[in-house]
Design an enzyme around this catalytic site. Structure first.
Site, mmCIF file in Angstrom:
data_model
loop_
_atom_site.group_PDB
_atom_site.id
_atom_site.type_symbol
_atom_site.label_atom_id
_atom_site.label_comp_id
_atom_site.label_asym_id
_atom_site.label_seq_id
_atom_site.Cartn_x
_atom_site.Cartn_y
_atom_site.Cartn_z
ATOM 1 N N LEU A 1 0.937 2.766 -6.587
ATOM 2 C CA LEU A 1 0.565 2.056 -7.808
ATOM 3 C C LEU A 1 0.948 2.815 -9.072
ATOM 4 C CD1 LEU A 1 -2.966 0.711 -6.796
ATOM 5 C CD2 LEU A 1 -0.859 -0.610 -7.048
ATOM 6 N N TYR B 1 -15.121 6.607 -11.394
ATOM 7 C CA TYR B 1 -14.699 5.399 -10.686
ATOM 8 C C TYR B 1 -15.198 4.158 -11.416
ATOM 9 C CZ TYR B 1 -14.849 1.857 -6.961
ATOM 10 O OH TYR B 1 -14.728 0.709 -6.224
ATOM 11 N N ASP C 1 0.868 -1.168 0.000
ATOM 12 C CA ASP C 1 0.000 0.000 0.000
ATOM 13 C C ASP C 1 0.907 1.221 0.000
ATOM 14 O OD1 ASP C 1 -2.234 1.807 0.408
ATOM 15 O OD2 ASP C 1 -3.315 0.114 1.298
#
Length: 272
Positions: free
Chosen positions: A53, A137, A35
């Protein structure tokens, strides 16, 4: 325990990541947690790897040595386009490309019902229904489902895309009585995705054994997922604290709920 030996969990510090960790070694003998922030209270079979990411090299280093990925990471709700782009679109590409380069054979991807949120609640759909995202999203989730199909067709990386409904400790509104996924059932479903001998490329609607459903999930029956919890157990409580709502309100009419009623997120930033 699954047949995989070393699994990467992205988004490990988030709500679902923390819940998944309680499954322990049922997932794999070794689990790497990743994370943007460190995970806490590491167990003997866990290791931590902080990575953004959006940074391909960091993602590749996180993936290296793993044989499966549970990809929960990214922007978890509607947000600014720049955040969605970096975390959910660039970030998911980075995960799949790193998986290809590092020889990962299976990915469990946390998709969302918001990829198909603009179907009317009176409709029952299955995994073959075209995407109808209800938000940026949702667009990012539809993108990732297509990206995972590409990586399966061209490179053979298997994926189960879990279209998660509403994964919370208990249902909070009337729509959740249809879309709710309990934490226990979530863990069981992920474990089933890892245990299955072959999944190819699959979309599975991720809900508990609720009395009502928007979705026909028979195409994912090969997983052997048998949910145990039922949102109906909370119906009296939910009805007592929520109103029926106007059936013409997009938040009530469509499967995506409040995401369908909201405007473009970036407009709220301009007003602010």
């Amino acid at each position: 325990m699954s047949r995989f030996n070393h699994i990467l969990v992205t988004g490990a510090a988030g709500a679902l990541g923390r819940q998944l960790r309680t499954a322990g070694r049922e997932l794999a003998p070794r689990i790497r947690l990743s994370d943007r922030v460190p995970s806490t209270d590491l167990q003997a079979h866990e290791e931590d790897f902080v990575a953004d990411l959006g940074d391909f090299e960091a993602v590749r280093n996180a993936v290296k040595g793993c044989d499966a990925i549970i990809h929960l990471g990214g922007q978890a709700i509607e947000g600014p386009w720049a955040d969605i782009l970096n975390a959910n679109i660039v970030g998911t590409y980075n995960v799949y490309e790193a998986a290809r380069q590092c020889g990962v054979s299976r990915i469990i991807y946390a998709s969302s019902i918001h990829a198909v949120g603009y179907y009317d609640r009176t409709q029952t759909i299955d995994a073959s229904a075209p995407p109808r995202p209800d938000s940026l999203y949702g667009v990012s989730k539809a993108y990732a489902e297509n990206l995972s199909r590409y990586y399966f067709d061209k490179f053979g990386i298997e994926t189960v895309c879990l279209r998660i409904g509403s994964c919370f400790p208990k249902p909070a509104d009337r729509r959740h009585l249809i879309t709710w996924l309990s934490y226990d059932d979530f863990r069981q479903l992920v474990t089933a995705c890892l245990d299955a001998p072959r999944v190819g490329h699959m979309i599975s609607f991720a809900t508990s054994a609720n009395n009502q459903s928007f979705w026909d999930n028979r195409q994912a029956s090969v997983l052997g997922y048998a949910p145990r919890d039922n949102a109906a157990d909370f119906q009296s409580e939910v009805f007592g604290m929520t109103a029926q709502g106007d059936p013409n309100d997009p938040a009530v009419r469509f499967q995506g709920g409040s995401f369908c009623a909201a405007g473009h997120f970036d407009d709220t930033l301009k007003k602010g």
